[in-house]
Motif scaffolding. Structure first.
Motif, PDB file in Angstrom:
ATOM      1  N   THR A   1     -25.757 -19.843 -78.777  1.00 28.82           N
ATOM      2  CA  THR A   1     -25.731 -21.023 -77.912  1.00 28.82           C
ATOM      3  C   THR A   1     -25.774 -22.303 -78.744  1.00 28.82           C
ATOM      4  O   THR A   1     -25.497 -23.391 -78.222  1.00 28.82           O
ATOM      5  N   HIS A   2     -26.122 -22.171 -80.036  1.00 24.98           N
ATOM      6  CA  HIS A   2     -26.130 -23.321 -80.947  1.00 24.98           C
ATOM      7  C   HIS A   2     -24.808 -23.461 -81.706  1.00 24.98           C
ATOM      8  O   HIS A   2     -24.693 -24.323 -82.580  1.00 24.98           O
ATOM      9  N   GLU A   3     -23.820 -22.611 -81.395  1.00 19.78           N
ATOM     10  CA  GLU A   3     -22.553 -22.590 -82.145  1.00 19.78           C
ATOM     11  C   GLU A   3     -21.373 -22.977 -81.264  1.00 19.78           C
ATOM     12  O   GLU A   3     -20.247 -22.532 -81.477  1.00 19.78           O
ATOM     13  N   GLN A   4     -21.616 -23.859 -80.295  1.00 22.73           N
ATOM     14  CA  GLN A   4     -20.569 -24.183 -79.325  1.00 22.73           C
ATOM     15  C   GLN A   4     -19.327 -24.798 -79.972  1.00 22.73           C
ATOM     16  O   GLN A   4     -18.193 -24.525 -79.556  1.00 22.73           O
ATOM     17  N   ALA A   5     -19.512 -25.593 -81.002  1.00 27.49           N
ATOM     18  CA  ALA A   5     -18.353 -26.236 -81.641  1.00 27.49           C
ATOM     19  C   ALA A   5     -17.411 -25.194 -82.228  1.00 27.49           C
ATOM     20  O   ALA A   5     -16.181 -25.321 -82.135  1.00 27.49           O
ATOM     21  N   ILE A   6     -17.958 -24.144 -82.832  1.00 31.73           N
ATOM     22  CA  ILE A   6     -17.111 -23.086 -83.398  1.00 31.73           C
ATOM     23  C   ILE A   6     -16.430 -22.301 -82.292  1.00 31.73           C
ATOM     24  O   ILE A   6     -15.236 -21.974 -82.385  1.00 31.73           O
ATOM     25  N   VAL A   7     -17.173 -21.992 -81.235  1.00 31.27           N
ATOM     26  CA  VAL A   7     -16.582 -21.247 -80.112  1.00 31.27           C
ATOM     27  C   VAL A   7     -15.456 -22.056 -79.479  1.00 31.27           C
ATOM     28  O   VAL A   7     -14.390 -21.509 -79.130  1.00 31.27           O
ATOM     29  N   ASP A   8     -15.664 -23.363 -79.349  1.00 31.23           N
ATOM     30  CA  ASP A   8     -14.606 -24.215 -78.797  1.00 31.23           C
ATOM     31  C   ASP A   8     -13.365 -24.209 -79.694  1.00 31.23           C
ATOM     32  O   ASP A   8     -12.231 -24.173 -79.209  1.00 31.23           O
ATOM     33  N   ALA A   9     -13.594 -24.244 -81.007  1.00 29.92           N
ATOM     34  CA  ALA A   9     -12.466 -24.230 -81.949  1.00 29.92           C
ATOM     35  C   ALA A   9     -11.700 -22.917 -81.861  1.00 29.92           C
ATOM     36  O   ALA A   9     -10.456 -22.900 -81.898  1.00 29.92           O
ATOM     37  N   MET A  10     -12.416 -21.794 -81.760  1.00 30.54           N
ATOM     38  CA  MET A  10     -11.762 -20.499 -81.604  1.00 30.54           C
ATOM     39  C   MET A  10     -10.927 -20.464 -80.331  1.00 30.54           C
ATOM     40  O   MET A  10      -9.786 -19.986 -80.316  1.00 30.54           O
ATOM     41  N   THR A  11     -11.480 -20.986 -79.253  1.00 31.20           N
ATOM     42  CA  THR A  11     -10.794 -20.987 -77.958  1.00 31.20           C
ATOM     43  C   THR A  11      -9.569 -21.894 -77.984  1.00 31.20           C
ATOM     44  O   THR A  11      -8.519 -21.558 -77.436  1.00 31.20           O
TER      45      THR A  11
END
Length: 592
Positions: A15-25
């Motif tokens: 939940t602290h890695e939203q920026a990376i998840v957004d980039a992957m998406t």
């Protein structure tokens, strides 16, 4: 049709890695231009890009169902063509949408991973089961939809394409000898993803990720079974299957069309669709400036496509469009960058990839879903190599044997060629593939050899073409469906003996017999012709000029022998430019 991605980590709080998840998406935006969504909890994060095709307002993802023991959340790409029947089976559940996505999710709640056994379609999906803290990844039987994963020390990364995984700093862009063998060998080793450390979810498999590691289970594979139907009954059943398959695959809440080449395969799909729809079928084909008027027969193509395309379009009154391309469009370096970015690897098919991308881009301006004749040659035995007596008796990949009879000078550097040892790799790969083929009791040697040839095409060749089709279409947000990959049809025809597949003395006899009543006679009699390639000498001049203009210190010349370029074969030039573009874009670490 959509793009999916995700990250499972049992040692960190995602939940602290939203920026990376957004980039992957975000890397999947071309696959899903209509909507985006993410969902996370401490050990898992899921991302989704949506191309809305069915239930436009109600199919948003990630899709979640809460249970007393935890949330079950899914990201899904593809189509389940039997979702209506499955929904009826699940009629005791309360649905909140009309989407096939929710049917698959609720099917998982009822049947667990065994939902895969019930699906008819093309799909790649991942389900986070909060009840068990496991990720379940499932891919369709034929490998129509791509699906990659990258094990990490405490979990996994996954995505529809490698680029989604590479958006995470944990994944490294490394290609080694095994990856280059896959690229230059022109076979598709099941599970191999070219990139070091990355794997594919193999077609017909379920991959489960838990705190205990990663486990894989096969839920479907091609099996040899006795075929007891007569020729007449077999032809009839093939037609019944095609009618049902096309009917299912025409279901969409967006504009549909067909890809029409004028060959037996696409023409059959087009005419069957025309008989089932109340409005004219929209059809599209690709051609090149001056090709039809100046066509010269070659080793693979005896006739141009366009006259046959127009025969079919006139015969069933389709709403037809020819997409006509010129040499400068096909050789454009910017288009090459788009193609390589879409594919993630430098396959080197040159104008055939470029024209497919431009065809799909043009179609996307009018339709969102297209039906294709892809895979019929592998299933029904259409390629030239199926009918070559020498190749039939040779213990090697048939399409590579055919390529050797036409052209194949080595363009690799001596150092790379020695490191790859492609002959040993391909010989070993062939032996491994053949060992997978079952034998029916009483099957004679020749019939079994032809079964082996069919198996090789369906497991080591067609997946290359399916991946190409998926990447080029999804790069422009177009969903392409492949009726001939319906697993019921594949299983049935795979087990028909070769004598039956050639009962009229020609290629693809069963398909011709099944569809001849709805086809113009010109198409019934036409000899197999592969996907078209431009014959314009100006295209060759363009790519030769571009290849020779590459700087002498370009890293591509650690892979390609520069001395092979002057006067080199067209394939060598296209391969060199593809590799150079790929190295520029991805800047991989190369190890050999």
């Amino acid at each position: 049709m959509c793009g999916i991605t995700g990250w499972v980590s049992y040692r960190r709080n995602l939940t602290h890695e939203q920026a990376i998840v957004d980039a992957m998406t975000q890397t999947m935006s071309c696959r899903g231009p209509d909507a985006a969504g993410t969902w996370s909890e401490p050990n898992v994060a899921l991302g989704h890009r949506r191309l809305a095709v069915i239930d436009l307002p109600g199919g948003a993802q990630p899709m979640r169902v809460s249970t007393p023991d935890g949330d079950v959340v899914m990201v899904y790409s593809g189509e389940a063509y039997n979702f209506t029947e499955l929904r009826n089976e699940l009629n005791d559940q309360e649905f909140f949408s009309d989407s096939d996505t929710e049917v698959v999710l609720r099917g998982y709640l009822r049947w667990g991973p065994a939902v895969a056994d019930r699906l008819n379609g093309m799909y790649a999906f991942a389900i986070w089961d909060g009840r068990t803290q496991e990720l379940v990844m499932i891919r369709d039987r034929m490998g129509i939809k791509p699906f990659y994963f990258y094990p990490t020390p405490d979990g996994v990364l996954f995505g529809s394409e490698p680029k989604a995984i590479f958006a995470n700093p944990l994944a490294k862009r490394v290609i080694d000898v095994d990856g280059f063998r896959e690229l230059f060998g022109f076979i598709k080793t099941p599970g191999h993803a070219t990139w070091q450390g990355m794997r594919e979810v193999e077609p017909g498999t379920i991959v489960t990720v838990s705190k205990d590691g990663i486990k894989t289970r096969t839920y479907w594979r091609l099996e040899a079974k006795p075929h007891r139907d007569s020729v007449e009954d077999t032809v009839l059943h093939v037609r019944e299957l095609l009618d049902d398959i096309v009917r299912r695959q025409l279901v969409a809440d967006v504009p549909r069309c067909v890809l029409l080449s004028g060959g037996l395969d696409s023409s059959a799909i087009t005419t069957i669709a025309a008989n089932q729809l109340d409005e004219p079928v929209r059809s599209f084909s690709v051609d090149f400036v001056g090709q039809t008027e100046n066509f010269q027969p070659d080793e693979l193509r005896a006739t141009p496509d366009t006259p046959y395309v127009h025969d079919v379009a006139d015969y069933v009154h389709t709403d037809h469009t020819d997409i006509v391309l010129n040499h400068s469009e096909l050789s454009d370096p910017e288009l090459r960058r788009k193609v390589i970015t879409a594919r993630d690897i430098p396959v080197g098919l040159g104008d055939m990839d470029a024209s497919l991308y431009l065809l799909f881009k043009a179609i996307r301006g009018k339709s969102t879903v297209a039906l294709s004749g892809e895979s019929a040659d592998e299933i029904f035995g259409g390629y030239r190599q199926f009918h070559d007596p020498v190749i039939q008796q040779t213990d090697f990949f048939p399409w590579l044997m055919l390529a050797r009879t036409m052209h194949h000078e080595s363009s690799l550097t001596p150092e790379l060629e020695k490191a790859l040892d492609l002959r040993t790799f391909l010989t070993d790969s062939y032996s491994s593939a053949v060992a997978e083929v079952d034998r029916v009791d009483g099957e004679d040697e020749f019939t079994h050899r032809m079964r082996v040839m069919s198996y090789l095409h369906l497991t080591r060749f067609v997946r290359i073409l399916l991946d190409r089709k998926d990447r080029m279409s999804m790069a422009v947000g177009l969903e392409v469906r492949v009726p001939f990959c319906d697993h019921r049809l594949v299983e049935y025809v795979y087990n028909a003996p070769w004598s039956m597949k050639t009962y009229d003395g020609r290629e693809k006899s069963l398909l011709r017999g099944a569809a001849k009543d709805v086809l113009p006679q010109s198409v019934v009699e036409r000899v197999k012709s592969p996907y078209p390639s431009t014959q314009d000498p100006l295209y060759l001049a363009d790519i030769e000029r571009q290849a020779n203009a590459l700087p002498a210190d370009h890293p591509v010349f650690s892979l390609i022998d520069r001395k092979a370029l002057p006067g080199g074969h067209r394939y060598t030039l296209e391969r060199t430019l593809s590799l150079a573009t790929w190295l520029d874009i991805y800047q991989p670490e190369v190890v050999f």
